[in-house]
Design an enzyme around this catalytic site. Structure first.
Site, short mmCIF file in Angstrom:
data_model
loop_
_atom_site.label_atom_id
_atom_site.label_comp_id
_atom_site.label_asym_id
_atom_site.label_seq_id
_atom_site.Cartn_x
_atom_site.Cartn_y
_atom_site.Cartn_z
N CYS A 108 0.86 -1.17 0.00
CA CYS A 108 0.00 0.00 0.00
C CYS A 108 0.90 1.23 0.00
CB CYS A 108 -0.86 -0.02 1.27
SG CYS A 108 -1.86 1.46 1.49
N CYS A 139 -0.80 3.72 -6.66
CA CYS A 139 -1.68 3.10 -5.66
C CYS A 139 -1.87 1.66 -6.11
CB CYS A 139 -3.02 3.84 -5.60
SG CYS A 139 -4.31 2.97 -4.69
N1 DGL Z 1 -3.91 0.62 -2.08
C1 DGL Z 1 -3.52 1.76 -1.41
C2 DGL Z 1 -2.32 2.48 -1.92
O1 DGL Z 1 -1.50 1.88 -2.57
C3 DGL Z 1 -4.48 2.54 -0.57
C4 DGL Z 1 -5.66 3.09 -1.21
C5 DGL Z 1 -6.57 3.70 -0.16
O2 DGL Z 1 -6.94 2.98 0.76
O3 DGL Z 1 -6.88 4.88 -0.27
O4 DGL Z 1 -2.14 3.65 -1.70
#
Ligand code: DGL
Length: 259
Positions: A69, A179
């Site tokens: 993440c 993301c």
């Molecule tokens: N998948 C996440 C990232 O890479 C988080 C997205 C989120 O929860 O806003 O930032």
């Protein structure tokens, strides 16, 4: 066991690269679905979640943790490395390869508000993006759609037009997916952005880094993996995305947990 976590199902875009690279390694995946999205949340809250989740994963046998993440990496990776005695692999915004290969000198980055705010992103920009123009865009609404299992729809196209059109019009020839949720929209992004744009997904590089770090500690397993997928929220989309990669997995490997 390799522990992997994300605010939701997005980290599965990293898990699937780890699985493709090391199919004999067992993973313990945690989606923090009850608290998704992380993007607009306070960094202190994300740090608290990341620490609780890491303690949980270590308690269940994780010997390395992949923070799959970007937002959690930005907010919490330093704290996690200080607090726990195992290696952590985080996400890096893939600005370097994009800036290096851009011919137009314009690079688009799609990420969450939390990632753009973080010191890691700013540092990466300063180090590698001196010679290019970077067009940043928060992918408002995309994570929420993916968490509902919507990957391809007229609504997604509308959202992507809002987010990507400015980059394209500015002449971007690379779009960095900042993301881990966004690779699940690659087909739609490709359709909107056209065939010439290079879409940069850092997940394969993160999987390779995970293998490097793990292999410094022990031999990579060639056995049969026994991965487990948990969520603090709903498990429907989690199941669906894991089954895209391994079609016949048993229902019992998916569980709801409270952390
Ligand atoms: N998948 C996440 C990232 O890479 C988080 C997205 C989120 O929860 O806003 O930032």
């Amino acid at each position: 066991m390799i522990g992997i976590f994300d605010s939701g199902v997005g980290g599965l875009s990293v898990w699937r690269e780890i699985y493709r690279l090391m199919p004999g390694e067992s993973c313990l995946y945690l989606s923090d679905g009850a608290f998704c999205p992380y993007g607009p949340k306070d960094p202190a809250f994300i740090r608290e979640r990341a620490a609780k989740i890491s303690a949980y994963l270590i308690g269940r046998g994780a010997e390395i943790i992949v923070v799959a993440c970007n937002t959690a990496t930005a907010a919490a990776i330093s704290l996690l490395r200080e607090k726990f005695d195992i290696p952590f692999v985080g996400m890096e915004p893939a600005i370097k390869p994009a800036a290096l290969h851009s011919k137009s000198g314009v690079v688009g980055v799609l990420a969450t508000a939390g990632t753009f705010r973080g010191p890691l992103y700013l540092d990466t920009l300063a180090r590698f993006a001196g010679d290019v123009r970077v067009v940043e865009q928060v992918g408002e609404g995309l994570v929420e759609a993916i968490e509902k299992g919507v990957f391809d729809s007229p609504e997604i196209d509308d959202l992507l037009h809002c987010h990507i059109d400015d980059m394209i019009n500015a002449g971007a020839d690379h779009i960095v997916l900042g993301c881990t949720h966004y690779p699940f929209l690659e087909k739609a992004i490709r359709r909107i952005a056209g065939p010439e744009i290079v879409i940069v997904n850092p997940a394969p590089a993160v999987a390779a880094q995970t293998m490097r770090v793990l292999s410094q500690r022990r031999k990579i397993s060639c056995g049969i993996e026994e991965s487990v997928f948990c969520s603090t929220g709903d498990i429907t989309v989690l199941k669906m995305l894991v089954r895209r990669e391994i079609p016949n997995v048993d229902n019992s490997i998916f569980t709801k947990v409270v952390i």
